[in-house]
Design a protein around this motif. Sequence first.
Motif, mmCIF file in Angstrom:
data_model
loop_
_atom_site.group_PDB
_atom_site.id
_atom_site.type_symbol
_atom_site.label_atom_id
_atom_site.label_comp_id
_atom_site.label_asym_id
_atom_site.label_seq_id
_atom_site.Cartn_x
_atom_site.Cartn_y
_atom_site.Cartn_z
ATOM 1 N N TYR A 1 0.961 -1.240 -0.092
ATOM 2 C CA TYR A 1 0.065 -0.026 -0.023
ATOM 3 C C TYR A 1 0.834 1.294 -0.072
ATOM 4 O O TYR A 1 1.599 1.407 0.810
ATOM 5 N N VAL A 2 0.684 2.152 -0.961
ATOM 6 C CA VAL A 2 1.473 3.455 -0.814
ATOM 7 C C VAL A 2 0.314 4.530 -0.373
ATOM 8 O O VAL A 2 -0.596 4.608 -0.912
ATOM 9 N N CYS B 1 -1.028 -4.057 7.318
ATOM 10 C CA CYS B 1 0.271 -4.205 6.970
ATOM 11 C C CYS B 1 0.918 -4.852 8.109
ATOM 12 O O CYS B 1 0.749 -4.933 9.224
ATOM 13 N N ASP B 2 1.907 -5.539 7.675
ATOM 14 C CA ASP B 2 3.253 -6.066 8.611
ATOM 15 C C ASP B 2 4.371 -5.132 8.824
ATOM 16 O O ASP B 2 4.848 -4.956 10.077
ATOM 17 N N LYS C 1 4.000 -2.738 14.662
ATOM 18 C CA LYS C 1 4.280 -3.087 13.196
ATOM 19 C C LYS C 1 5.980 -2.889 13.355
ATOM 20 O O LYS C 1 6.549 -2.240 14.281
ATOM 21 N N ARG C 2 6.406 -3.475 12.200
ATOM 22 C CA ARG C 2 7.870 -3.382 12.143
ATOM 23 C C ARG C 2 8.211 -2.040 11.204
ATOM 24 O O ARG C 2 7.401 -2.127 10.326
ATOM 25 N N PHE C 3 8.988 -1.411 11.769
ATOM 26 C CA PHE C 3 9.392 0.037 11.139
ATOM 27 C C PHE C 3 10.684 -0.210 10.270
ATOM 28 O O PHE C 3 11.763 -0.336 10.667
ATOM 29 N N LEU C 4 10.726 0.486 9.071
ATOM 30 C CA LEU C 4 11.981 0.399 8.217
ATOM 31 C C LEU C 4 12.165 1.976 7.782
ATOM 32 O O LEU C 4 11.212 2.453 7.181
ATOM 33 N N THR C 5 13.300 2.599 7.880
ATOM 34 C CA THR C 5 13.526 4.060 7.360
ATOM 35 C C THR C 5 14.690 4.140 6.556
ATOM 36 O O THR C 5 15.549 3.552 6.549
#
Length: 247
Positions: free
Chosen positions: A9-10, A32-33, A52-56
């Motif tokens: 999803y954007v 979302c995961d 949630k798992r966050f990536l930046t």
Amino acid sequence: MWILDNKIYVVGIGPGAYEQMTMRAAEALRRCDVIVGYTVYVELVKEHFANKRFLTTPMKKEIERCRLAFEEANKGYTVAMICSGDAGVYGMSGLMLEIGQEYPHVEVEVIPGVTAANGGAAVLGAPLIHDFAVISLSDLLTPWEKIEKRLLCASEADFVICLYNPSSKKRHDYLQKACDLMMRSKDPDTVCGTVSNIGREGETFRVMTLKELRDTGVDMFTTVYIGNSQTKMLNGKMVTPRGYIHG
């Protein structure tokens, strides 16, 4: 043949406050995961989606950010790529769809959000009631010569103009330059407005003339509005008439 099991999803998360996120955007983040985004935007949603798992990635790492999202989707995770405002207005949806050509088995769905032009307009009053143009003053991806031409043409055509990215440390005088260009066609007393930190803590707004705007300090968290020849100030608010004739 690939089966579209994996999804990204954007998501346009709106101006910043959770309450200004659309229900559809919030639901996508709940589904979302993994949530991927620019560091500042991830901080805006972490509190409400803590499981949630966050990536930046930092600024100027947009391509890497997109590939990161697709690689996570490749592993079977449902992923959300978040953008401030609307994902299709100076956002990531275009780049995601372009890079998505390399990942034909990953489905991409764009979720709209409230862009700064709309969020700030509500704070100012009603500046965008008639035709308007949105122009970014950032020359990171667009040559200044092209930005200059857009400012001149939109001003000559008497558009209301909404400016994104009006200033930064390296572009501290760009709003002054833009105002000088616009005043070639627009009256220096044209009603203008600024809104800072739209939908976030410390939100402020000001209504002023174009000549006053020229010497006003702004930053990357400010959205600027320049009225057309009919725009007026009513009870401290910026109002552009719809154009109907009142009998």
